[in-house]
Enzyme design. Structure first.
Site, PDB file in Angstrom:
ATOM      1  N   HIS A   1       0.850  -1.200   0.000  1.00 34.36           N
ATOM      2  CA  HIS A   1       0.000   0.000   0.000  1.00 34.36           C
ATOM      3  C   HIS A   1       0.885   1.250   0.000  1.00 34.36           C
ATOM      4  CE1 HIS A   1      -2.773   3.140   1.268  1.00 34.36           C
ATOM      5  NE2 HIS A   1      -2.050   3.335   2.357  1.00 34.36           N
TER       6      HIS A   1
ATOM      7  N   ASP B   1       6.655  21.250 -26.788  1.00 37.62           N
ATOM      8  CA  ASP B   1       6.663  19.914 -26.188  1.00 37.62           C
ATOM      9  C   ASP B   1       7.766  19.875 -25.145  1.00 37.62           C
ATOM     10  OD1 ASP B   1       6.625  16.994 -25.777  1.00 37.62           O
ATOM     11  OD2 ASP B   1       5.373  16.995 -27.570  1.00 37.62           O
TER      12      ASP B   1
ATOM     13  N   TRP C   1       7.282  -0.005   3.873  1.00 39.02           N
ATOM     14  CA  TRP C   1       7.806   0.592   2.646  1.00 39.02           C
ATOM     15  C   TRP C   1       9.217   1.102   2.846  1.00 39.02           C
ATOM     16  CZ3 TRP C   1       8.675   5.877   0.941  1.00 39.02           C
ATOM     17  CH2 TRP C   1       8.588   6.822   1.966  1.00 39.02           C
TER      18      TRP C   1
ATOM     19  N   SER D   1      13.289   5.778 -14.219  1.00 39.20           N
ATOM     20  CA  SER D   1      12.186   6.528 -14.805  1.00 39.20           C
ATOM     21  C   SER D   1      12.127   7.937 -14.221  1.00 39.20           C
ATOM     22  CB  SER D   1      10.879   5.777 -14.540  1.00 39.20           C
ATOM     23  OG  SER D   1       9.787   6.636 -14.643  1.00 39.20           O
ATOM     24  N   SER D   2      12.216   8.041 -12.898  1.00 40.52           N
ATOM     25  CA  SER D   2      12.116   9.358 -12.264  1.00 40.52           C
ATOM     26  C   SER D   2      13.274  10.254 -12.667  1.00 40.52           C
ATOM     27  CB  SER D   2      12.136   9.232 -10.748  1.00 40.52           C
ATOM     28  OG  SER D   2      10.970   8.652 -10.304  1.00 40.52           O
TER      29      SER D   2
ATOM     30  N   HIS E   1      13.321  11.677   3.222  1.00 41.27           N
ATOM     31  CA  HIS E   1      12.717  12.938   3.599  1.00 41.27           C
ATOM     32  C   HIS E   1      12.542  13.864   2.397  1.00 41.27           C
ATOM     33  CE1 HIS E   1      10.797  15.781   6.032  1.00 41.27           C
ATOM     34  NE2 HIS E   1      11.420  16.656   5.262  1.00 41.27           N
TER      35      HIS E   1
ATOM     36  N   GLU F   1      12.029  12.939  -0.402  1.00 43.41           N
ATOM     37  CA  GLU F   1      10.923  12.299  -1.117  1.00 43.41           C
ATOM     38  C   GLU F   1       9.568  12.849  -0.667  1.00 43.41           C
ATOM     39  OE1 GLU F   1      10.511  10.171  -3.556  1.00 43.41           O
ATOM     40  OE2 GLU F   1       8.386   9.751  -3.220  1.00 43.41           O
TER      41      GLU F   1
ATOM     42  N   TYR G   1       8.893  15.743   0.334  1.00 45.29           N
ATOM     43  CA  TYR G   1       8.694  17.059  -0.278  1.00 45.29           C
ATOM     44  C   TYR G   1       8.524  16.946  -1.778  1.00 45.29           C
ATOM     45  CZ  TYR G   1       9.531  18.784   4.315  1.00 45.29           C
ATOM     46  OH  TYR G   1       9.426  18.991   5.654  1.00 45.29           O
TER      47      TYR G   1
ATOM     48  N   SER H   1      -1.069  26.868  -5.644  1.00 45.25           N
ATOM     49  CA  SER H   1      -0.684  28.247  -5.953  1.00 45.25           C
ATOM     50  C   SER H   1      -1.259  28.721  -7.282  1.00 45.25           C
ATOM     51  CB  SER H   1       0.841  28.379  -5.999  1.00 45.25           C
ATOM     52  OG  SER H   1       1.388  28.000  -4.776  1.00 45.25           O
TER      53      SER H   1
ATOM     54  N   HIS I   1      15.144  12.902  11.711  1.00 43.68           N
ATOM     55  CA  HIS I   1      13.940  12.914  12.555  1.00 43.68           C
ATOM     56  C   HIS I   1      13.122  11.636  12.428  1.00 43.68           C
ATOM     57  CE1 HIS I   1      11.847  15.279   9.101  1.00 43.68           C
ATOM     58  NE2 HIS I   1      11.507  14.020   9.000  1.00 43.68           N
ATOM     59  N   HIS I   2      13.468  10.799  11.457  1.00 40.19           N
ATOM     60  CA  HIS I   2      12.803   9.495  11.373  1.00 40.19           C
ATOM     61  C   HIS I   2      13.505   8.468  12.244  1.00 40.19           C
ATOM     62  CE1 HIS I   2      10.169  10.662   8.046  1.00 40.19           C
ATOM     63  NE2 HIS I   2      11.184  11.412   7.676  1.00 40.19           N
TER      64      HIS I   2
ATOM     65  N   THR J   1       7.493  26.867   5.201  1.00 40.45           N
ATOM     66  CA  THR J   1       6.157  26.330   4.914  1.00 40.45           C
ATOM     67  C   THR J   1       5.097  27.307   5.407  1.00 40.45           C
ATOM     68  OG1 THR J   1       7.143  24.181   5.367  1.00 40.45           O
ATOM     69  CG2 THR J   1       4.784  24.233   4.983  1.00 40.45           C
TER      70      THR J   1
ATOM     71  N   LYS K   1       4.503  30.015   3.017  1.00 44.17           N
ATOM     72  CA  LYS K   1       3.603  29.632   1.927  1.00 44.17           C
ATOM     73  C   LYS K   1       2.146  29.710   2.373  1.00 44.17           C
ATOM     74  CE  LYS K   1       4.882  27.199  -1.266  1.00 44.17           C
ATOM     75  NZ  LYS K   1       5.764  27.159  -2.428  1.00 44.17           N
TER      76      LYS K   1
ATOM     77  N   ARG L   1       2.022   1.243  14.904  1.00 44.14           N
ATOM     78  CA  ARG L   1       1.593   1.035  13.528  1.00 44.14           C
ATOM     79  C   ARG L   1       2.025  -0.347  13.065  1.00 44.14           C
ATOM     80  NH1 ARG L   1       6.025   4.783  10.279  1.00 44.14           N
ATOM     81  NH2 ARG L   1       4.955   3.952   8.462  1.00 44.14           N
TER      82      ARG L   1
END
Ligand code: HEA
Ligand code: HEA
Ligand code: CUA
Ligand SMILES: [Cu+2]
Lengths: 529, 414, 288
Positions: free
Chosen positions: A80, A109, A145, A172-173, A256, A258, A260, A271, A305-306, A331, A334, A453
């Site tokens: 998931h 293009d 994950w 790909s990315s 991390h 990722e 963002y 925006s 922080h993880h 943040t 924003k 979790r």
């Protein structure tokens, strides 16, 4: 505006060149076709990922094991997460980028149309490897994950399928991002200076930069997992002088940024939407650009922080805590700018605006719970509890996915030339908002009360909130079926959309192009003053 | 919220639209209701808070959380006050005209960059002092080594020489299985009860040396303010000092495979006198294994006392071996000996090593296999290993017919 | 799609992306099967996949070279190539950074930690020396190894790569001044140096395995040593292959003094590989 002048021999070439049938999609080099494929692929993956989340919520509906074996539950939970992040949300945003960036900067293009198609066509093999891993001996991986060894190292064949899928997704990315960066830097129409770019383009430029910087790091991390599994290396094995913690550092150095990568394009979409329905330019354009860049730069130094509970020295905890807290500043800028955009505006609340406001409200809640988690001592008691699950669904569902929905409603008229039913759109919004909060708000309580979790069964004190959460999840999912019906009806029989459907929208795709956009846009480059 | 777009299928008619509008309104009301209901303190019967802290650090955490939460709520109300104000005040339908020149102000930008920054500093200060206090594990009164296993814990009291295993005590009959409902009623401590809790003295600083035997685990007891990964091959420390006697519950916090959700932790804090009494009793109940005095396996098989030189029969060993097998081996190799491919746990049923020469099997039992999750079991006693070896050689489809005697193990240990 | 749109060349529909994806998919399946000893399927898939990949590379680059030679690429396209090659090299830098990071972490954190006071409880006799095969393997005679000395072949290899950086620059000068012989000669020398480097690297691996008992399985030292040098060697191989393509094209008379981005791209890549080697030489061989 599409009345372009061409030598006759070329004109025929241009306008009859829209290929038909399957090969149009397989071999295409058209950014809109590729964008469409990305969006549809993302939708399909969201359905798969959503199905898995329903499996999770069904098992957690009440105490005891009812429908999933613990190991199957773990596979569902892991896939998931992987599928939603890498298969649904990221590709959907790349789909938006493909559709919009060329139109918004006045290019015909993407810079590398063939490579663009390859970036897309790498996704299905990766998805097959991931989804297929459910059907091999031992089932899909069960490590979460985050792929932490040594648990990940224990996986069966599916472990290798996942690693190679991640490699392919990474390729790909990276190619997709190089394409985007090059397009933005090199294919802007004359007069389209960097500080005139629509904010969506800016956020994607920065996102692409993040992707190019961190996807290779993830590839490196999983490569080491692979050699640990099969070739006897000891990167993550203390017996040989390695350390499982090292994997966590490398993973979160990717991980991390990722998150963002997932939220910045969402910021971009919001925006675009808020000024359009406030009928007033975005407040503090320049500060938005700087804030986005600051978020990106800070994102490289907060990964710890993880890992507050791995037993890092106090100095490490302090550093990562301070750095993480700092991200609240840009943040916040924003959030304030969005609200200031609405201030003294002339607001209307069509469907896209509702989603943007829902985003604003609930993403900020997710941001605040992030801040709570950033406070190391508090994280000690909340780490790996449902509080974290609540936090990241507020940022990734009410954040990223709400922006996606808003963006789909916003650009749907431009993409298809058809209007959707506003009432249906609004209903979908309220339906999703209620379902979402019903599902995830109680998870804050579960986490505070200490429910870990990634567990298939729980103590009785957690029963009530879990039941509410599960009911919410099914309600939420049903709302998405309604979403697909809404779009389908519009596609089949929607009213024709105006070229500038939203009077307040002022980027090039609204001001310079008809709805729907022709197969080839900007064959003569627009010149901006 | 009137639909201004004349789209092609507005033919569905006014009625449908009005129904939708009503539904929408109802939905938005319901939304507010849900949010309201969720924050009702009347729901106190449901857990909505961090468990009552039992240590000074846990109280600091508890207060810190409230402090941050309140600050955040205040900011949130202020910020979204402004948003809702705009939503009601600056509506086009109310005739609001956009002030298109209001879109840039360096002063405002600086203000709302600096103010949050100051708020953050105000949050960071107490957090920093808690971190420094939390990290100071010096001068403990008592040190316990905590080892995570798939799926249970081992506690080794460094000073008192007590070592034992602690695993889930809730019977599987209460859990049930997919398609098979639970056959027993669930007790109040469902999934939170263990066979042998960790016992500690009140008011003493207990230092934990946390590690793991296989994968990552997390030793997590919220009321004590401790959450620390056990990392295989590394010792990481943490500490707590319980203030009042009581029973504190927690669970493994880091996913560790199949039974991650079934790996509870219980800490019982007793007065120092009661603690001493417990130590005395525990010393005999679970003494640290030495060459002369064998350990007791996780599941009590106390009946299995080795008399030196005794020759055991196949039946005796096989019978004793079964419970040792289910306590130590079945999690991976499965009760039916078929193994678990998902974990790369080999099948023992029909395995050439299990059915081959004794020496080969004994070597693996003692030393494990490097680079796999099969660790050595030299912590088990000679007779226990002999029993489990004999059991596996003569169960399921395996019919070797020989016995492994404690003496075989003893000589292999050298 | 249109052949020229405002001058910029946008490629028409092409089958190569799909062919490339198919190739990687087959190779992934082959890899999974082979690593899990499911034979002979693994090698078959790997072989077919690789063959398809080679076909794709020839076809795709063939198209690009054809378009380039037809003069379809204008200045702006050239600029796109420059941006994209720079970003690609940046992504490669980050890939290597992950492995350098692993080495850094092991030396600065994990190995000293394993030898600290608390860890005595687990590894009573381990001391944090580098190189090491780790606390479990170190005491085992079967795992005793010696590290590769920096001042033998590795130093020589450094010289080789540095000179190859010079020869490729020399070749570039030749191209700029339209001295085709110098171009071809320079490229040839660069490739030669690269190949000799690779040869030495292979020799060194054999030596490490047979004489030093330094293997991939020699704990964290062996792991980082072989992954870093091996991944670098793989990049040298790629670079050399690309150089060969450039050499053949040069001999065919491709490239002009003004337009030769393919040459430059490969030269950038080669310099990048060179710089990585310097890093490797210092942290993998020298600072042992
Ligand atoms: C889109 C994704 C996304 C985003 C944007 C964020 C944003 C943030 N996240 Fe989150 N996070 C995740 C996705 C995301 N996160 C995921 C997926 C995980 C779990 C991964 C896993 O383990 O599986 C996670 C986990 C996670 C943890 C680890 C928890 C744990 O495992 O114990 C932490 C801890 O610090 C954290 C913090 C933050 C912070 C501080 C922000 C900040 O960026 C938020 C900043 C925003 C605001 C603060 C609100 C707006 C600001 C204002 C209105 C200004 C005024 C405010 C103040 C002065 C306070 N996140
Ligand atoms: C973006 C990512 C994303 C999204 C959208 C979701 C959506 C949902 N997730 Fe989540 N989830 C994760 C990412 C995500 N999740 C991650 C990373 C984990 C951690 C895994 C781990 O522990 O390893 C996790 C874990 C996780 C858990 C915890 C499992 C556990 O710890 O045991 C639960 C439990 O309730 C859950 C439930 C749900 C539910 C009910 C939804 C529902 O919201 C789903 C309903 C569907 C939608 C709302 C549609 C969303 C729409 C799109 C994505 C775009 C659609 C495309 C187009 C419009 C073109 N998820
Ligand atoms: Cu042990 Cu989770
Ligand atoms: Cu993070």
């Amino acid at each position: 505006m599409s009345a372009t002048t061409h030598p006759a021999d070329h004109a025929a070439d241009h306008h009859d060149h829209k290929p038909y049938g399957l090969s149009r999609w397989l071999f295409t080099t058209n950014h809109k076709d590729i964008g469409t494929m990305y969006l549809l692929f993302g939708l399909l993956m969201a359905i798969v990922g959503g199905f898995l989340s329903l499996g999770i919520r069904a098992e957690l509906f009440m105490p005891g094991l009812q429908i999933l074996q613990p190991e199957t539950f773990n596979s569902f939970m892991t896939l998931h997460g992987l599928i939603m992040v890498f298969g649904a949300v990221m590709p959907v945003f790349v789909g938006f980028a493909n559709w919009l960036i060329p139109m918004q900067i006045g290019a015909a293009d993407m810079a590398f149309p063939r490579m663009n198609n390859w970036s897309f066509w790498l996704l299905p093999p990766a998805a097959i490897l991931l989804a297929g891993s459910f059907f091999v001996e031992g089932g899909a991986i069960q490590s979460g994950w985050t792929l932490y060894p040594p648990l990940f190292t224990q996986s069966g064949i599916s472990g290798d399928m996942t690693i190679l899928a991640v490699h392919i997704l990474g390729a790909s990315s990276i190619m997709g991002s190089i394409n985007i960066v090059t397009t933005v830097l090199n294919l802007r129409a004359p007069g389209m200076t960097l500080m005139k770019l629509p904010l969506f383009v800016w956020t994607w430029l920065i996102t692409a930069y993040l992707l190019i910087a961190v996807m290779p790091v993830l590839a490196g991390a999983v490569t080491m997992l692979l050699t640990d599994r099969h070739f006897g290396t000891s990167f993550f094995n203390a017996a040989g002088g390695g350390d499982p913690t090292m994997f966590m550092h490398i993973f979160w150095f990717f991980g991390h940024p990722e998150v963002y990568i997932i939220i910045l394009p969402a910021f971009g979409i919001v925006s675009q939407i808020i000024p359009a329905f406030s009928r007033k330019p975005l407040f503090g354009y320049a500060s938005m650009v700087y804030a986005t860049s600051s978020i990106a730069i800070l994102s490289f130094i907060v990964w710890g922080h993880h890992m507050f509970t791995v037993g890092m020295p106090a100095a490490g905890q302090l550093f990562f805590m301070y750095a993480t807290m700092l991200i609240a500043v840009p943040t916040g800028v924003k959030v304030f700018n969005w609200i200031a955009t609405m201030w003294r505006g002339s607001l209307t609340f069509e469907t896209p605006m509702l989603w943007a406001l829902g985003f604003l409200f609930m993403f900020t809640m997710g941001g605040f719970t992030g801040l709570v988690l950033a406070i190391t001592p508090v994280d000690i008691t909340l780490h790996n509890s449902y509080y974290v699950v609540a936090h990241f669904h507020y940022t990734m569902v009410a954040g990223a996915s709400f922006a996606i929905f808003g963006g789909v409603y916003f650009w749907w008229p431009k993409w298809t030339g058809k209007m959707y039913n506003e009432s249906f759109g609004k209903l979908h919004f309220w339906w999703t908002t209620i379902g979402f909060n019903l599902t995830f708000f109680p998870q804050h309580f579960l986490g505070l009360a200490g429910m870990p979790r990634r567990i298939p069964d729980y103590a009785l004190q957690f029963a009530e909130w879990n039941m509410i959460s599960s009911i919410g999840a099914f309600f939420l999912a049903a709302g998405q079926i309604f979403f697909m019906i809404t779009l389908w009806l519009s596609y089949k029989s929607g009213a024709p959309a105006k070229d500038r459907q939203w009077e307040g929208a002022d980027s090039l795709e609204w001001t310079h192009l008809p709805s729907p956009v022709p197969y080839h846009t900007f064959e003569t480059v627009p010149v901006l003053k | 919220m009137i639909n201004k777009h004349k789209n092609g299928w507005a033919r569905a008619g006014r009625i449908a639209k009005r129904t939708l509008a009503v539904a929408e309104l109802a939905m938005s009301k319901l939304f507010l209701l849900v949010i309201g209901a969720l924050s009702l303190p009347a729901l106190a019967a449901y857990d909505v808070d961090i468990p009552p802290p039992a240590t000074a650090i846990a109280s600091e955490i508890y207060n810190l959380h409230y402090y941050i939460l309140i600050v955040c709520v205040v900011i949130f109300v202020a910020v979204f006050g402004a948003m809702f104000y705009s939503i009601f005040k600056f509506r086009k339908s109310q005739g609001a005209k956009p002030d298109v020149n209001f879109h840039e102000s360096t002063l405002i930008e600086i203000i709302w960059t600096v103010i949050p920054f100051i708020i953050l500093i105000a949050m960071a200060i107490p957090a920093t002092s808690t971190i420094l206090a939390m990290k100071d594990s010096s001068n403990p009164d008592l040190t316990i080594k905590v080892v995570g296993y798939q799926w249970g814990w081992q506690y080794e009291y460094q000073q008192d020489g007590v070592s034992f295993y602690s695993s889930l005590a809730t019977p599987w009959a209460q859990v049930g299985q997919p398609g098979v409902p639970a056959t027993e009623a669930r007790g109040p401590n469902y999934l939170l009860e263990v066979d042998n809790p960790m016992v500690v003295p009140v008011g003493k600083k207990v230092r934990l040396l946390i590690t793991s035997n296989d994968v990552l685990h997390g030793w997590y007891v919220p009321a004590l303010g401790v959450n620390q990964y056990g990392i295989p091959g590394f010792i990481k420390d943490s500490w707590f000092k319980v203030e009042k006697a009581g029973t504190y519950k927690g669970q493994c916090s880091q996913i560790c495979g199949k039974l991650h959700g079934f790996m509870p932790i219980t800490v019982v804090a007793k007065s120092p006198a009661d603690y001493d009494a417990w130590v005395k009793e525990a010393k005999t109940k679970f003494a640290i294994p030495t060459a002369d005095s064998p350990a007791v396996a996780p599941v009590a098989v106390a009946t299995l006392v080795d008399e030196p030189g005794k020759k055991w029969t196949l039946d005796e060993l096989k019978k004793a071996g079964e419970s040792i097998y289910s306590a130590n081996c079945a999690a991976c190799h499965q009760a039916d000996g078929k193994g678990n491919p998902a974990m790369k746990a080999k099948a023992l049923d029909g395995s050439p090593i299990v059915t081959g020469p004794k020496a080969g099997q004994i070597a693996i039992l003692l030393k494990g296999r490097p680079n796999t999750q099969m660790g050595g079991f030299d912590r088990l006693s000679d007779v226990e290993l002999a029993a489990v070896a004999t059991y596996s050689r003569n169960s399921w489809g395996n019919k070797v017919g020989d016995t492994v005697q404690p003496a075989d193990i003893k000589s292999a240990r050298k | 799609m249109s052949a020229h749109t405002g001058g910029y060349y946008f490629a028409p529909p092409s089958k190569w992306p799909l062919v490339g994806s198919t190739a990687l998919f087959l190779m992934a399946i082959g890899g999974v099967l082979a690593m899990n000893s499911i034979q002979p399927g693994g090698w078959i898939f790997l072989a077919i996949g690789s063959a398809v990949l080679v076909w794709m590379l020839f076809g795709w680059f063939g198209d690009v070279i054809g378009e380039s030679e037809k003069g379809l690429y204008d200045k702006q396209v050239d600029m796109s190539f420059r941006w994209s090659m720079s970003w690609f090299i940046f992504s490669e830098v980050m890939f290597f950074a992950a492995f350098f990071g692993a080495l850094f972490y092991a030396r600065v954190y994990s190995v000293p930690w394993l030898a600290d006071m608390d860890n005595r409880l687990l590894w009573d006799s381990f001391s944090a020396a580098w190189p090491t095969a780790g606390p479990y393997f170190d005491p085992n005679p079967a795992y005793q190894f010696s590290a590769m000395s920096a001042w033998g072949i590795p130093a020589l290899n450094t010289m080789l790569l540095l000179s190859s950086g010079a020869t490729i620059t020399w070749a570039h000068w030749g191209l700029l001044q339209n001295k085709r012989n110098q171009l071809v000669m320079g490229l040839f020398l660069t490739i030669l140096l690269g190949v000799v480097f690779l040869g030495f690297q292979v020799y060194e691996y054999v030596h490490a395995y047979s004489d030093l008992n330094l293997k991939l399985t020699s704990g964290i030292f062996g792991s980082t040593f072989y992954l870093l040098t091996g991944f670098h060697g793989f990049h040298v191989t790629l670079g050399a292959t690309m150089l060969i393509v450039i050499l053949v094209r040069s001999m065919k008379g491709h490239f002009t003094a003004e337009r030769h981005f393919a040459f430059e791209a490969v030269a950038w890549y080669w310099h990048f590989v060179d710089v990585v080697w310097l890093g490797l030489f210092v942290v993998v061989y020298w600072l042992v």
